[in-house]
Motif scaffolding. Structure first.
Motif, short mmCIF file in Angstrom:
data_model
loop_
_atom_site.label_atom_id
_atom_site.label_comp_id
_atom_site.label_asym_id
_atom_site.label_seq_id
_atom_site.Cartn_x
_atom_site.Cartn_y
_atom_site.Cartn_z
N PHE A 106 0.86 -1.21 0.00
CA PHE A 106 0.00 0.00 0.00
C PHE A 106 0.89 1.25 0.00
O PHE A 106 0.68 2.17 -0.78
CB PHE A 106 -0.89 0.05 1.24
CG PHE A 106 -2.07 -0.89 1.23
CD1 PHE A 106 -2.96 -0.90 0.17
CD2 PHE A 106 -2.32 -1.73 2.30
CE1 PHE A 106 -4.06 -1.75 0.17
CE2 PHE A 106 -3.40 -2.59 2.30
CZ PHE A 106 -4.29 -2.60 1.23
N THR A 120 0.31 -9.82 15.06
CA THR A 120 -1.03 -9.44 14.57
C THR A 120 -2.01 -10.60 14.76
O THR A 120 -3.12 -10.42 15.27
CB THR A 120 -0.95 -9.07 13.07
OG1 THR A 120 0.02 -8.06 12.89
CG2 THR A 120 -2.29 -8.59 12.55
N VAL A 162 -0.95 -13.31 7.51
CA VAL A 162 -1.60 -13.23 8.82
C VAL A 162 -2.57 -14.41 8.98
O VAL A 162 -2.67 -15.01 10.06
CB VAL A 162 -2.33 -11.88 9.00
CG1 VAL A 162 -3.11 -11.86 10.31
CG2 VAL A 162 -1.34 -10.72 8.96
N LYS A 166 -5.83 -22.85 -5.11
CA LYS A 166 -5.00 -22.88 -3.90
C LYS A 166 -5.48 -23.89 -2.86
O LYS A 166 -4.87 -24.04 -1.80
CB LYS A 166 -4.98 -21.49 -3.25
CG LYS A 166 -4.33 -20.41 -4.11
CD LYS A 166 -4.31 -19.08 -3.38
CE LYS A 166 -3.69 -17.99 -4.24
NZ LYS A 166 -3.72 -16.67 -3.59
N LEU A 208 -7.43 -5.46 5.65
CA LEU A 208 -8.11 -4.54 4.72
C LEU A 208 -7.80 -4.96 3.29
O LEU A 208 -7.66 -4.11 2.41
CB LEU A 208 -7.60 -3.11 4.95
CG LEU A 208 -7.74 -2.59 6.38
CD1 LEU A 208 -6.78 -1.45 6.64
CD2 LEU A 208 -9.17 -2.17 6.65
N1 LIG Z 1 -4.52 -4.48 11.88
C1 LIG Z 1 -3.21 -4.60 11.87
O1 LIG Z 1 -2.50 -4.13 12.77
C2 LIG Z 1 -2.57 -5.36 10.76
C3 LIG Z 1 -1.26 -5.86 10.89
C4 LIG Z 1 -0.72 -6.62 9.84
C5 LIG Z 1 -1.46 -6.83 8.70
N2 LIG Z 1 -2.71 -6.28 8.60
C6 LIG Z 1 -3.52 -6.48 7.41
O2 LIG Z 1 -3.84 -7.86 7.31
C7 LIG Z 1 -4.05 -8.19 5.94
C8 LIG Z 1 -3.18 -9.38 5.59
O3 LIG Z 1 -1.84 -8.94 5.58
P1 LIG Z 1 -0.69 -9.88 4.98
O4 LIG Z 1 0.56 -9.08 4.97
O5 LIG Z 1 -0.75 -11.18 5.68
O6 LIG Z 1 -1.26 -10.06 3.48
P2 LIG Z 1 -0.70 -10.90 2.27
O7 LIG Z 1 0.06 -12.08 2.72
O8 LIG Z 1 -0.05 -9.97 1.31
O9 LIG Z 1 -2.11 -11.39 1.63
C9 LIG Z 1 -2.14 -11.95 0.36
C10 LIG Z 1 -3.52 -12.55 0.09
O10 LIG Z 1 -4.51 -11.56 0.09
C11 LIG Z 1 -5.59 -11.95 -0.73
N3 LIG Z 1 -6.04 -10.75 -1.45
C12 LIG Z 1 -5.27 -9.85 -2.09
N4 LIG Z 1 -6.04 -8.86 -2.61
C13 LIG Z 1 -7.31 -9.16 -2.28
C14 LIG Z 1 -8.57 -8.53 -2.53
N5 LIG Z 1 -8.65 -7.39 -3.24
N6 LIG Z 1 -9.66 -9.10 -2.04
C15 LIG Z 1 -9.58 -10.25 -1.35
N7 LIG Z 1 -8.41 -10.89 -1.08
C16 LIG Z 1 -7.30 -10.35 -1.54
C17 LIG Z 1 -5.05 -13.01 -1.69
O11 LIG Z 1 -5.78 -14.18 -1.41
P3 LIG Z 1 -6.56 -15.06 -2.53
O12 LIG Z 1 -6.03 -14.65 -3.87
O13 LIG Z 1 -6.18 -16.45 -2.14
O14 LIG Z 1 -7.99 -14.76 -2.32
C18 LIG Z 1 -3.59 -13.16 -1.28
O15 LIG Z 1 -3.19 -14.50 -1.18
C19 LIG Z 1 -3.71 -6.93 5.13
O16 LIG Z 1 -4.90 -6.22 4.85
C20 LIG Z 1 -2.85 -6.13 6.09
O17 LIG Z 1 -2.87 -4.76 5.81
C21 LIG Z 1 -3.26 -5.56 9.60
#
Ligand SMILES: NC(=O)c1ccc[n+]([C@@H]2O[C@H](COP(=O)([O-])OP(=O)(O)OC[C@H]3O[C@@H](n4cnc5c(N)ncnc54)[C@H](OP(=O)(O)O)[C@@H]3O)[C@@H](O)[C@H]2O)c1
Length: 318
Positions: A45, A130, A155, A181, A237
């Protein structure tokens, strides 16, 4: 030192591998030799210019593992001490971990005792903190039926591993938009997989505890699959929608259910140690999905945003 600097928003090619001056210590901050760090979706992002408070040029990276190189707190953070750091505006208001060294505020440097390799240790800080925080907020009970919406994310997989290590027979169902997957998700330990088709789960099933990683974009649909007394924790998100719009809590929250949130910024030495204690006690293990070198961060960013990525991407700095 070598670092990855972003000068303007854009694609992975905007992440430049360059020489920059090694930061100089200042009161209250110490210099950490970064040995490895994990990539996070939030950095994608930020790279795209979707984090309005982050100004370029910037060294990104909201987490890292390494050792103290120069200290202003020799009692708590002696030179050579193994440490982890995460969040606290690292890689946002000040330069982060995509570098050989990072200058960090002492209060957000956490000493650790570990026998893990740097690459293995780098899997855990941000992603597992997280997932651990979210799991706690979901008030887990034996026999709970879990859903991870966004099950292929780093996550999501961490959350699965945290539950399964403690309760191997727990039912943990994951969602994905891509049925290709499914086999890999089953191998990772998901009890079953549900397709998330255009924001609608292809099931009539209901769950007690839901980790919502797609976020406000799918929360209404998620609540259609929650049992009375169930809890939904919005932590992610991935759906690119940051706030709830057109959400009527009286009708849209399932009867008798609860909504909470998960936030890794709520980190402290006590909380991070509690998480590492849990990892040790239940022998939670996860191999990185892929490992890249510092110079390969642009390729790693492209991989993180690709359909192939499933789990934690780690960068080795040494
Ligand atoms: N609240 C907090 O403090 C906190 C901390 C860390 C992370 N986060 C959030 O947690 C989420 C996961 O983070 P991460 O780093 O683990 O992510 P990540 O590994 O980059 O997630 C990748 C997965 O997201 C899915 N994806 C991507 N774009 C999408 C969309 N538009 N709609 C639905 N699914 C989508 C895909 O799944 P498929 O293709 O298999 O559907 C992909 O395999 C993110 O939103 C991140 O910002 C929040």
């Amino acid at each position: 030192m070598k670092a990855i600097v972003i000068y303007q928003a854009g694609g992975p090619e905007q992440l430049k591998y360059v020489d920059v001056p090694t930061p100089q210590v200042k009161p209250g901050w110490s210099l950490v030799k970064i040995h490895a760090f994990g990539l996070n979706h939030s950095e994608v992002f930020t790279r795209k210019g979707e984090s309005p408070t982050v100004h370029f040029p910037r060294i990104l990276g909201i987490e890292g593992v390494g050792e103290i190189a120069q200290t202003t707190d020799p009692g708590r953070l002696p030179v050579g001490q193994a440490v982890v750091s995460l969040m606290g505006e690292m890689g946002r208001a000040f330069d982060g971990s995509y570098a050989e060294y990072a200058l960090l505020p002492n209060q957000q440097i956490y000493p650790v005792t570990t026998s893990l390799s740097w690459t293995q240790l780098a899997v855990y800080p941000e992603t597992y903190f997280t997932a651990y925080t979210s799991l706690k907020n979901l008030q887990p009970k034996p026999g709970d039926r879990y859903l991870v919406r966004g099950g292929t994310s780093g996550v999501g997989i961490a959350f699965l591993n945290l539950i399964k290590a403690k309760e191997p027979n727990a039912e943990v169902v994951g969602t994905t938009r891509s049925l290709a997957k499914v086999t890999r998700m089953r191998e990772l330990g998901f009890s079953s997989v549900i397709e998330d088709q255009q924001g609608e789960l292809q099931t009539n099933g209901r769950f007690d505890k839901v980790l919502e990683l797609i976020g406000p974009a799918t929360i209404k649909d998620t609540f259609r699959h929650v049992n009375e007394g169930g809890i939904v924790c919005i932590t992610g998100l991935l759906g690119n929608q940051w706030t709830l719009e057109g959400f009527d809590p009286i009708f849209d929250i399932a009867p008798g259910a609860y909504l909470t949130g998960g936030y890794s910024g709520n980190v402290s030495e006590v909380r991070i140690n509690e998480m590492f204690d849990y990892l040790k006690k239940y022998q939670v293990k996860e191999q990185p999905d892929r490992v890249f070198k510092l110079a390969e961060v642009p390729t790693a960013h492209a991989y993180l945003a690709s359909k192939e990525c499933m789990g934690k991407v780690v960068i080795e700095v040494d």
